[in-house]
Design an enzyme around this catalytic site. Structure first.
Site, PDB file in Angstrom:
ATOM      1  N   GLY A   3     -44.927 -22.742  15.065  1.00 32.93           N
ATOM      2  CA  GLY A   3     -45.328 -23.715  16.093  1.00 32.93           C
ATOM      3  C   GLY A   3     -44.649 -23.436  17.420  1.00 32.93           C
ATOM      4  N   GLY A  42     -45.708 -25.048  20.900  1.00 30.39           N
ATOM      5  CA  GLY A  42     -45.749 -26.502  21.081  1.00 30.39           C
ATOM      6  C   GLY A  42     -44.697 -26.999  22.058  1.00 30.39           C
ATOM      7  N   GLN A  43     -44.598 -28.331  22.172  1.00 31.18           N
ATOM      8  CA  GLN A  43     -43.687 -28.926  23.160  1.00 31.18           C
ATOM      9  C   GLN A  43     -42.244 -28.466  22.919  1.00 31.18           C
ATOM     10  OE1 GLN A  43     -42.961 -33.143  22.884  1.00 31.18           O
ATOM     11  NE2 GLN A  43     -42.295 -33.321  25.022  1.00 31.18           N
ATOM     12  N   ASP A  90     -47.253 -18.687  16.027  1.00 32.49           N
ATOM     13  CA  ASP A  90     -48.069 -19.871  16.271  1.00 32.49           C
ATOM     14  C   ASP A  90     -49.441 -19.612  15.653  1.00 32.49           C
ATOM     15  OD1 ASP A  90     -47.711 -22.396  18.356  1.00 32.49           O
ATOM     16  OD2 ASP A  90     -49.817 -21.877  17.988  1.00 32.49           O
ATOM     17  N   ARG A 138     -52.154 -20.003  17.087  1.00 33.63           N
ATOM     18  CA  ARG A 138     -53.044 -19.399  18.093  1.00 33.63           C
ATOM     19  C   ARG A 138     -52.269 -18.406  18.950  1.00 33.63           C
ATOM     20  NH1 ARG A 138     -51.747 -22.866  22.608  1.00 33.63           N
ATOM     21  NH2 ARG A 138     -50.262 -24.285  21.682  1.00 33.63           N
ATOM     22  N   ASP A 182     -50.537 -18.712  10.474  1.00 33.14           N
ATOM     23  CA  ASP A 182     -50.895 -20.043   9.987  1.00 33.14           C
ATOM     24  C   ASP A 182     -49.859 -20.415   8.925  1.00 33.14           C
ATOM     25  OD1 ASP A 182     -51.874 -22.262   8.726  1.00 33.14           O
ATOM     26  OD2 ASP A 182     -53.955 -21.565   8.670  1.00 33.14           O
ATOM     27  N   TYR A 222     -48.132 -39.811   9.303  1.00 28.84           N
ATOM     28  CA  TYR A 222     -47.095 -38.931   9.882  1.00 28.84           C
ATOM     29  C   TYR A 222     -45.721 -39.279   9.284  1.00 28.84           C
ATOM     30  CZ  TYR A 222     -44.010 -37.133  13.617  1.00 28.84           C
ATOM     31  OH  TYR A 222     -43.022 -36.506  14.339  1.00 28.84           O
ATOM     32  N   LYS A 241     -43.112 -37.187   6.900  1.00 29.26           N
ATOM     33  CA  LYS A 241     -41.739 -36.897   7.341  1.00 29.26           C
ATOM     34  C   LYS A 241     -40.713 -37.366   6.299  1.00 29.26           C
ATOM     35  CE  LYS A 241     -42.467 -34.578  11.018  1.00 29.26           C
ATOM     36  NZ  LYS A 241     -42.127 -33.145  11.020  1.00 29.26           N
TER      37      LYS A 241
HETATM   38  C1  AKB Z   1     -44.688 -38.976  17.937  1.00 32.32           C
HETATM   39  O1  AKB Z   1     -44.788 -39.838  18.832  1.00 32.32           O
HETATM   40  O2  AKB Z   1     -45.475 -38.860  16.998  1.00 32.32           O
HETATM   41  C2  AKB Z   1     -43.506 -38.041  18.008  1.00 32.32           C
HETATM   42  C3  AKB Z   1     -42.349 -38.570  17.239  1.00 32.32           C
HETATM   43  C4  AKB Z   1     -41.545 -39.673  17.773  1.00 32.32           C
HETATM   44  O3  AKB Z   1     -42.078 -38.095  16.174  1.00 32.32           O
HETATM   45  N1  AKB Z   1     -43.154 -37.791  19.369  1.00 32.32           N
END
Ligand code: AKB
Length: 313
Positions: free
Chosen positions: A8, A11-12, A34, A36, A52, A141, A145
């Site tokens: 990745g 990414g940011q 990455d 891409r 990938d 998400y 995590k």
């Molecule tokens: C999100 O907003 O999903 C992320 C995080 C806080 O993990 N920036």
């Protein structure tokens, strides 16, 4: 010298981390990957490979060919996109992590995995949120995590893999934008202020969340991987924070640099609900005690630096 592979990388976080790792450990020792193709910044300064991370065999080959002793596994789907497509979030976040951990087990590599304030949910104490507490997230998400933290702990205790992680708050930076999170407003607001003198926020004025400026996040990423393992009581993952921001408070700070700046609100119920389920303020004392974490940027310093680099002040 370390041999590092980053997933990745475009990414940011990756777009800041890769140049810093190359500065510290040598260009040739840091393989950026990455899903891409990336621009010449990545591909000319050091090795780059399209990868990938959900494909275990491809991850294995890349780690072996580069002889990587450390993997920074950054590829992931963030919270807002995860709510739009929960199955995609589960697939990308869990399949890639499992692939990385398996390769790390076989090859003896250390693994960094970013966790998030998203591991917490509405039942968690909000202010301060302890290091060890209730973790019942209500987003896909967050579920990935929490599962990821547990999986990393498992690979450490069961197989001896050197896994380490940080629970990142919202990260603020210029350059590569964040990819679909709930805290993206804290980056967008700077571009709105500079380009149009205004910003329409998708969270409510008082929605307070933990935040951190990217240079501090990069030092944290390197600091945790360089930390003496004998001092680490926790591993996956440490609470870290630098400041607590709400849209109203950051807008006031931005007005010190862009006096006519205005903010209005079109609240997105999905992201507002996510924000309400997350902490107001993390307790990061375990990170401070166990490996010396200490951020340099507060809101004023971060805002001034953002504008200085984005061509404002
Ligand atoms: C999100 O907003 O999903 C992320 C995080 C806080 O993990 N920036």
């Amino acid at each position: 010298m370390k041999r590092i592979l980053v997933t990745g990388a475009g990414g940011q976080i990756g777009s800041w981390l890769v140049p810093r790792l190359r500065e510290l450990y040598g260009d040739a020792n840091v393989l950026a990957t990455d899903v891409r193709h990336l621009g010449s910044d990545f591909t000319e300064a050091g090795p780059f490979q399209v990868l990938d991370a959900t494909h275990p065999k491809a991850v294995g080959q890349a780690v072996m060919r580069h002889d990587a002793d450390t993997i920074y596994h950054l590829a992931a789907i963030l919270s807002a996109i995860g709510e739009r497509d929960p199955r995609l979030a589960w697939h990308i976040n869990m399949t890639s992590l499992e692939a990385v951990l398996e390769v790390a087990r076989e090859q003896g590599s250390a693994v960094f995995t970013p966790s998030s304030i998203g591991v917490f949910g509405p039942d968690t104490p909000k202010d301060p949120t302890p290091q060890d507490t209730v973790m019942r997230p209500t987003t896909m998400y967050g579920i990935t995590k929490v599962a990821g933290e547990l999986l990393c702990d498992y690979y450490h205790t069961r197989f001896g893999v050197d896994t380490r992680g940080l629970r990142f708050p919202g990260l603020i930076s210029y350059g590569a934008p964040p990819g679909g999170g709930t805290t993206d407003w804290a980056v967008e607001i700077f571009y709105g202020a500079l380009e149009e003198g205004r910003y329409t926020c998708f969270l409510a004025p008082e929605a307070q969340l933990d935040m951190m400026y990217m240079p501090d996040a990069i030092e944290a990423l390197i600091g945790i991987m360089e930390a003496d393992p004998d001092r680490l009581v926790h591993r996956n993952a440490f609470n870290v924070t630098a400041m607590q921001l709400s849209p109203r408070i950051l807008a006031e700070e931005i007005r010190k640099h862009v006096p006519d700046f205005t903010i209005d609100y079109e609240i997105d119920p999905v992201r507002q609900a996510i924000a309400e389920s997350w902490p107001d303020r993390l307790d990061d004392s375990a990170a401070r005690t166990e490996w010396g974490w200490s951020p340099r940027y507060d809101m004023a310093a971060m805002t001034a630096d953002m504008f200085a680099h984005m061509g404002g002040d």
